[in-house]
Structure formats: C-alpha cells, structure tokens
Motif scaffolding. Structure first.
Motif, PDB file in Angstrom:
ATOM      1  N   LEU A 137       2.551  38.222   3.506  1.00  9.72           N
ATOM      2  CA  LEU A 137       3.984  38.373   3.850  1.00  9.72           C
ATOM      3  C   LEU A 137       5.097  38.641   2.813  1.00  9.72           C
ATOM      4  N   SER A 138       4.384  39.139   1.581  1.00  9.27           N
ATOM      5  CA  SER A 138       5.334  39.346   0.427  1.00  9.27           C
ATOM      6  C   SER A 138       6.380  40.661   0.684  1.00  9.27           C
ATOM      7  N   CYS A 139       7.405  40.299   0.104  1.00  5.91           N
ATOM      8  CA  CYS A 139       8.554  41.182   0.344  1.00  5.91           C
ATOM      9  C   CYS A 139       9.203  41.810  -1.173  1.00  5.91           C
ATOM     10  N   MET A 140       9.135  42.861  -1.353  1.00  3.00           N
ATOM     11  CA  MET A 140       9.849  43.233  -2.831  1.00  3.00           C
ATOM     12  C   MET A 140      10.854  44.286  -2.542  1.00  3.00           C
ATOM     13  N   ALA A 141      11.498  44.723  -3.301  1.00  2.60           N
ATOM     14  CA  ALA A 141      12.751  45.730  -3.451  1.00  2.60           C
ATOM     15  C   ALA A 141      12.937  46.420  -4.659  1.00  2.60           C
ATOM     16  N   HIS A 142      13.103  47.562  -4.597  1.00  2.00           N
ATOM     17  CA  HIS A 142      13.550  48.279  -5.738  1.00  2.00           C
ATOM     18  C   HIS A 142      14.845  48.909  -5.484  1.00  2.00           C
ATOM     19  N   VAL A 143      15.846  48.455  -6.627  1.00  2.00           N
ATOM     20  CA  VAL A 143      16.979  49.039  -6.363  1.00  2.00           C
ATOM     21  C   VAL A 143      17.356  49.932  -7.609  1.00  2.00           C
ATOM     22  N   ASP A 144      18.069  51.098  -7.284  1.00  2.00           N
ATOM     23  CA  ASP A 144      18.401  52.393  -8.257  1.00  2.00           C
ATOM     24  C   ASP A 144      19.734  52.566  -8.095  1.00  2.00           C
ATOM     25  N   VAL A 145      20.420  52.613  -9.385  1.00  2.00           N
ATOM     26  CA  VAL A 145      22.039  53.185  -9.205  1.00  2.00           C
ATOM     27  C   VAL A 145      21.827  54.680  -9.238  1.00  2.00           C
ATOM     28  N   ASN A 146      22.569  55.132  -8.373  1.00  2.00           N
ATOM     29  CA  ASN A 146      22.607  56.536  -8.121  1.00  2.00           C
ATOM     30  C   ASN A 146      23.323  57.457  -9.431  1.00  2.00           C
ATOM     31  N   VAL A 200      17.211  51.163 -17.599  1.00  2.00           N
ATOM     32  CA  VAL A 200      18.511  50.976 -17.626  1.00  2.00           C
ATOM     33  C   VAL A 200      19.279  50.985 -16.211  1.00  2.00           C
ATOM     34  N   ASP A 201      18.683  51.727 -15.280  1.00  2.00           N
ATOM     35  CA  ASP A 201      19.321  51.749 -14.103  1.00  2.00           C
ATOM     36  C   ASP A 201      18.555  51.385 -12.843  1.00  2.00           C
ATOM     37  N   GLU A 202      17.510  50.536 -13.215  1.00  2.00           N
ATOM     38  CA  GLU A 202      16.503  50.263 -11.749  1.00  2.00           C
ATOM     39  C   GLU A 202      16.250  48.767 -11.933  1.00  2.00           C
ATOM     40  N   VAL A 203      16.020  48.097 -10.777  1.00  2.00           N
ATOM     41  CA  VAL A 203      15.133  46.619 -11.110  1.00  2.00           C
ATOM     42  C   VAL A 203      14.391  46.614  -9.798  1.00  2.00           C
ATOM     43  N   PHE A 204      13.461  45.783  -9.894  1.00  2.00           N
ATOM     44  CA  PHE A 204      12.632  45.384  -9.080  1.00  2.00           C
ATOM     45  C   PHE A 204      12.920  43.894  -8.756  1.00  2.00           C
ATOM     46  N   LEU A 205      12.794  43.191  -7.383  1.00  2.00           N
ATOM     47  CA  LEU A 205      12.779  42.299  -7.018  1.00  2.00           C
ATOM     48  C   LEU A 205      11.980  41.770  -6.107  1.00  2.00           C
ATOM     49  N   ASP A 206      11.480  40.503  -6.244  1.00  4.44           N
ATOM     50  CA  ASP A 206      10.633  39.840  -5.611  1.00  4.44           C
ATOM     51  C   ASP A 206      11.195  38.828  -4.823  1.00  4.44           C
ATOM     52  N   LEU A 207      11.444  39.256  -3.490  1.00  6.24           N
ATOM     53  CA  LEU A 207      12.261  38.511  -2.632  1.00  6.24           C
ATOM     54  C   LEU A 207      11.638  37.642  -1.813  1.00  6.24           C
ATOM     55  N   GLY A 208      10.427  37.168  -2.038  1.00  2.00           N
ATOM     56  CA  GLY A 208       9.639  36.170  -1.443  1.00  2.00           C
ATOM     57  C   GLY A 208      10.598  34.868  -1.331  1.00  2.00           C
ATOM     58  N   LYS A 209      10.510  34.218  -2.252  1.00  3.06           N
ATOM     59  CA  LYS A 209      11.225  33.095  -2.443  1.00  3.06           C
ATOM     60  C   LYS A 209      12.610  33.052  -1.839  1.00  3.06           C
ATOM     61  N   LEU A 210      13.532  33.868  -2.037  1.00  2.00           N
ATOM     62  CA  LEU A 210      14.796  34.018  -1.262  1.00  2.00           C
ATOM     63  C   LEU A 210      14.442  33.955   0.384  1.00  2.00           C
ATOM     64  N   CYS A 211      13.418  34.577   0.751  1.00  2.00           N
ATOM     65  CA  CYS A 211      13.327  35.137   2.387  1.00  2.00           C
ATOM     66  C   CYS A 211      12.998  33.654   2.850  1.00  2.00           C
ATOM     67  N   ARG A 214       6.192  45.910   1.234  1.00  2.00           N
ATOM     68  CA  ARG A 214       5.321  44.788   0.724  1.00  2.00           C
ATOM     69  C   ARG A 214       4.938  44.867  -0.708  1.00  2.00           C
ATOM     70  N   THR A 215       4.927  46.210  -1.387  1.00  2.00           N
ATOM     71  CA  THR A 215       4.477  46.352  -2.595  1.00  2.00           C
ATOM     72  C   THR A 215       5.464  47.077  -3.585  1.00  2.00           C
ATOM     73  N   LYS A 216       5.434  46.866  -4.661  1.00  2.00           N
ATOM     74  CA  LYS A 216       6.315  47.738  -5.584  1.00  2.00           C
ATOM     75  C   LYS A 216       6.297  49.224  -5.494  1.00  2.00           C
ATOM     76  N   TYR A 217       5.027  49.559  -5.457  1.00  2.00           N
ATOM     77  CA  TYR A 217       4.737  51.271  -5.539  1.00  2.00           C
ATOM     78  C   TYR A 217       5.759  51.591  -4.044  1.00  2.00           C
ATOM     79  N   VAL A 218       5.622  50.824  -3.026  1.00  2.00           N
ATOM     80  CA  VAL A 218       6.070  51.303  -1.845  1.00  2.00           C
ATOM     81  C   VAL A 218       7.590  51.430  -1.915  1.00  2.00           C
TER      82      VAL A 218
END
Length: 633
Positions: free
Chosen positions: A23-32, A155-166, A265-269
């Motif tokens: 059920l894991s949920c990850m996110a990648h955010v990139d500053v344009n 410098v312009d990207e993060v990954f988040l593991d949203l499992g706990k928050l969700c 679900r995964t960092k790569y995706v």
DNA sequence: TACTCACAG
DNA sequence: GGCTGTGAGTA
C-alpha cells in the motif's frame, strides 16, 4: 474482497518498513526550471516573462515562458536572444570576484551584452550557487513542516514517503464531510483499528462507497477510463495526492515556486511521474495503471535513474534491445523472474568480452542488475528514502581561463574566494541544524596542463566558535605555498598557469550546540590526545613545522622553528614580489582584493620591519620594494 | 588513502 | 557545456 491485509495498512505507519508495504505511497517533487524561477522571483518578474539563468555565455536554466521561443539549455545566450527576438530576459548568477570572500549579483551585467564594459569576465569571477541553495532550503523547510519522511535528492528535488501521513489521515482525520450517511463505513474501519479488533493477516474490508468519491488532486494516469477508486491503495493515493497538492500550494503561496510532482508506489515511478507533466502539475500513477504507464509511454531504458549514461547504453547493447530501447522489451522477454535474465546477461557479456563495446559492466554486477531491471520494468523496484547526513564534503572550484591564475598571488586570491564560500555554506548549515560543523580535512587540488597536484591538511585546529574564513585561508595558503615550493621552487619552471584550482573540505565533525561548547571541546581535546590516531596527526603536524629546519635553496640550517618559519615566509614573499613585478606591466590584472591581500601581508608583520633590509631590497632594484622588506632571510 | 570513473541535476 | 556532488572501483 480487498487484496490488502491489515498488516499492509499498518506497515504504512512504520518509518523504515513503509516502503515495503504493497500500500506504500511515495512522491517525487521537482521545482520547475529551478535556477530560472529563482531569478524570476528574486528580480520581481512574472511567470510569463521569458527569464533564463545565465552563466558566462551559456544558459543553465530556461523558464517555461522562455521555452516557448524554442530555447534550450544548450543554446548560447547570443543565439537564444536571436530566437526570442531580443525578448529574452537573461539574468546572470551571483558571482565572487577573485580576491573577495563574498558573492554579489551584478544585475544588468552579463555576457550577452555586446558592450564589453558590462560583461562579467570569467577569468576574474567565479559563479556562486549559494542563492539557489538558500531557496532550496526554504523549500525543503516547507516539506519538513508536513513530514519528516523527506529526502532531499538534489538542490531542486525531494522524495517523500507518504505512508505515515496517509495512514494518519485515513484513520484519524476528516477526509470526508461528516454529515454524509455513508461516513459509517469509514467509521467502522477506524473503530476496528482503535479497538485493536483486527487480525494482522486478515484482509481489509471492502472500500466503503463514500470513500470512492474521494477527490484526487492532479491528473490520474488513466488511459482506459477505468473507475479510479476500487481498493485501498487507490484510497491511499487519493489522500497522498491531496497532501502533495497542499504542500505544493504552500510552496507556491509562500515562496512563489511552481513544482511538478509524481505520486506512485515506488520512487522510480514517482520520478517518471513528476517528469510526465510540467510545469506546475502532478501526476498520479495508480498501481493498476503502472504497467500501462510504463508500456504505453514506452519509456526508454536510459530514462531510468542510474541508467542515463554508459551503463544504460551498454545494457541496450548487451540485451540487443530493438530501436526504441523501451523498458517494455525487458518485461516481455523475461516474464518469469530475473534468473533467465541473469543468465542471458552473463552469456552476452562473455560473448562481447573481446569487443570494444563493454567497458563498465562485468559479470560481478549482473546478479543485482538483472533483479533491478526485472523489477524496474514492472514498476516494482522498491527503494526506501535515503537518509542523508548533513554534509559529506563541500567543494569550491574554479576552472581557469588562461590568465585567471598565473602565479601564487592569483592562487591565493582564489583561495580567499573558496574560503569565503565554504565558510558561508558551513555557517548556514550550522544555523539550520543548530550544530557546530567542523571539517577535519582540507584538500587543495591544482591542475595544470601537465599535472594534477593534491595537498591535504592535517587536523584542523579551531576555536570553539567554529571555523572562520581566515582559518581556511590560512590552511589553504599553506597548502598552496607547499605546492608552489615543490613545483615552482628555485628553478622558475613553468608550473603556472593553473587550469583549475579547487578546495574541498570533508570529514566533518558535528557538535551539538545544546551542550556547552567549551565543555565539548575540552573533552574532545582530551580524547584526541589519547588516541593513537590523533597522536599521529599531531606528529604529522609538528613534523611539517620542525622536522626539516633546513632550506635547500639557500643551503641554510635553522635552530628554531620560528626562525625557519620566518625564512620560509621570506621565500613566499619573494615569490609574491616576483609575481607582482610580473604583473605590474599589466596592472589591471590585479584586483582590489589582491592589492588588499598584499597590504594585509604587510600589516600582519609590522614587527619585522628592518630598515636595513628594506634598503637593501630597494637597492637590488626592479622588484617591488614593499613585500620583501617585511621578511627576514 | 589517493585517484579515477560514472552519474545526476 | 560548466559547475557541484556522491558513490563505486582500483591499486
């Protein structure tokens, strides 16, 4: 029936196992177009203004408004100006000036300007990326406001593991309007959880109808228009998309940056997802659509992280992937686990062993590689967040134009720049983490046409207030003098000009500033003198000072360390003096900072003024009288 | 440990 | 293409 168990759900709440849950949920955010956006915001332009970020003659970031003119990062500023009909707004990065230890913006100046007086000459300046690191930290702080499960990937990207928050939102927070009759379904789930009346191995109940109405924020990848929410993973992703939507809005409202995000679900995706729609967008890739996404969009093998370079190309050669090199090829040809793929990789590598096509891959890597490829092609390669230490190393570097560094004065002037930059960066980190950060080693690397020369310092001695720019200048100068001595010594060989000079600090010791620092260092000092290691370090240091009290070039022996030190200073002064005379023909080569450096040298040794010597050096004629006169031979 | 290579943004 | 940074590999 749900395909998920209570265990899967509860695992989401675990810090180190959440990424393993189905059920894991990850996110990648990139500053344009990060650097371009940072400049656009700093200079008060709007998103529709075609801002580009410039470094010397090249463009290092193109805002989306500027991309409409077909401008890419590879364009020179001249050609980009033409393409845009001079509408482009080029903004140069901040720069350090040789000999100065602080950076500045010179807005209105830039290499694109035909008027040479307005140029920022690359031989006298060094780019500063500090402003972007600062903005990056501000952005990162916003992520941290929401979650500590954040990885700063660059410098312009993060990954988040949203499992706990969700997990928390699903089980405790208002994700639905309470009025609705159907709220019952979710309530039951929560009660069961709170009472602990569940069996870890048993499956979750069906998703209650009202939860199927949950909104996704952003675009769900859904080429076949199937119903979005069917099972609990979809619910989690909907909640995750809401969280990311909130964070992105926060970043935009408080700092002005637009971002792109991928949720999966995964960092790569997630990384493919954040790249899928830009700018200012977020894409959700539900588990049931991952295969469609990977296949339908026919991603290239080389578009996956770590496969972007030679390794990716070699994989394509080894596997004989057809034209497009799409990842789909791997999934279709090796459907039943990584073992056959592993065998095939080995076969092909030995086949190609005598060819010139394989350089980086060998049979020691195929086992891990086959598993990785197998999983990646199915969107199921699981990676946890990467816990990064505060810092590992920091480098300040300058690639030299032909006349940027042709003597030791220039070199020391660049060392001043490096010292200022490194100190400022350390101070910012110290503030951010409320720590004292002290590097134990400093490495100076000078590169000429013919050789590369390293010099490494011994242990740093520092006050309990931490490191200062002066400390770095001192160590750096010492290392530079050492290099100069060896390669440019008595015979005036052609060591200079330098093509590159860099200073790298590493081996950080990090102290908690909560404790009294004086106490900390008291203890620390004691420990250091006791351990074998440090005794060696101390010896090494004192050897540099006292071992050889003999000057080869003058054939002189010295009785005291002090005397020898002063004599060495004399030689440096001679070099500086010679260098200055070389330059004086073309005195504009000396910056204000360099003149100040020389003046400071004078001030540092006022007690050494010897009228007699002063006179003598004048008599020798020619050379600059100033410097030499302050040193004893 | 010193140094190179590969990769990423 | 210039500038930083990390990690793996080699000797």
């Amino acid at each position: 029936m749900s395909q998920f168990t209570w265990k899967d759900l509860i695992q989401l709440n675990s810090n180190d196992k959440s990424y393993l849950s189905p059920l894991s949920c990850m996110a990648h955010v990139d500053v344009n177009a990060f650097f371009a956006q940072a400049e656009q915001i700093r200079c008060g332009y709007t998103r529709d203004d075609p801002v580009v970020c410039v470094q010397w003659n090249s463009i290092i970031a193109v805002s989306y408004a500027a991309r409409k003119y077909g401008i890419s990062r590879l364009d020179t500023i001249g050609s980009a100006m033409e393409k845009s009909g001079n509408k482009l707004i080029p903004i140069h990065t901040a720069v350090f000036k040789r000999g100065e230890d602080y950076w500045k913006y010179h807005d209105g100046c830039g290499s694109w300007n035909k008027d040479k007086t307005k140029r920022i000459p690359a031989n006298l300046y060094k780019v500063s990326l500090d402003p972007y690191r600062r903005e990056s930290r501000k952005i990162f702080r916003i992520f941290r406001k929401y979650s500590d499960r954040v990885e700063k990937a660059s410098v312009d990207e993060v990954f988040l593991d949203l499992g706990k928050l969700c997990f928390e939102r699903l089980l405790t927070e208002n994700i639905l309007s309470e009025g609705s009759d159907n709220f019952k379904g979710l309530k039951i789930l929560r009660e069961v959880f709170q009472q602990g009346e569940y069996n870890l191995e048993s499956t979750l109940p069906l998703v209650p109808e009202e939860l199927k109405l949950l909104n996704f924020v952003g675009d769900v990848y859904n080429p076949e228009n199937t119903p979005l929410i069917e099972d609990w993973d979809d619910v989690i992703f909907a909640i995750g998309s809401q969280i990311i939507g909130e964070i992105r809005k926060d970043i935009e409202d408080s700092l002005g940056f637009t971002t792109s995000a991928g949720i999966a679900r995964t960092k790569y995706v997630t990384k493919l997802g954040s790249n899928f729609k830009k700018p200012d967008a977020q894409t959700i890739i539900l588990n049931k659509f991952v295969q469609d996404f990977l296949d339908g969009e026919s991603f290239d093998i080389t578009s996956f992280w770590t496969f972007g370079g030679k390794i990716g190309n070699e994989i394509c050669t080894i596997l004989k992937t057809p034209e497009t090199h799409s990842i789909k090829f791997i999934r279709e040809n090796w459907p039943d686990g990584p073992q056959r793929l592993h065998n095939y990789l080995n076969e092909r590598i030995s086949e190609l062993s005598n060819s010139d096509e394989i350089h980086t891959l060998d049979s020691s890597k195929t086992e891990a590689l086959s598993r990785k490829l197998y999983d990646i092609s199915r969107g199921q390669f699981l990676l946890p967040l990467n816990k990064k230490p505060i810092v590992k190393s920091m480098m300040s570097n300058k690639n030299m134009r032909k006349d940027s560094c042709c003597n030791i004065i220039h070199a020391i002037s660049w060392i001043e720049v490096f010292s200022g930059e490194l100190t400022a960066r350390i101070k910012e980190l110290e503030q951010e983490y409320s720590k004292l950060i002290v590097p134990k080693t400093v490495v100076l690397l000078a590169t000429t046409l013919k050789k590369k020369v390293y010099r490494k310092s011994g242990h740093f001695v520092h006050s309990h207030n931490g490191i200062t720019s002066k400390d770095f200048i001192q160590v750096g100068t010492k290392l530079m003098q050492d290099i100069d001595n060896e390669y440019c010594g008595s015979s005036n060989s052609s060591f200079y000009p330098l093509l590159n000079l860099s200073m790298t600090i590493s081996n950080f010791e990090i102290f908690d500033t909560n404790k009294t620092i004086v106490d900390m260092f008291g203890n620390h000092a004691r420990i250091l003198t006791k351990t074998n290691n440090s005794i060696q370090e101390v010896n090494e240091d004192t050897q540099i000072e006292s071992n050889v009290l003999f000057c080869k070039s003058c054939n002189l022996n010295f009785e005291t360390n002090k005397g020898f030190q002063e004599h060495k200073d004399f030689h440096v002064a001679q070099k500086l003096s010679d260098a200055m005379n070389g330059i004086s023909e073309n005195s504009k080569n000396l910056t204000v900072g360099e003149r100040r450096l020389l003046l400071n040298k004078k001030r540092k040794y006022p007690d050494r003024i010897s009228p007699k010597f002063n006179k003598k050096s004048k008599e020798k004629g020619g050379s600059t009288p100033g410097i030499l006169s302050f040193f004893k031979k």
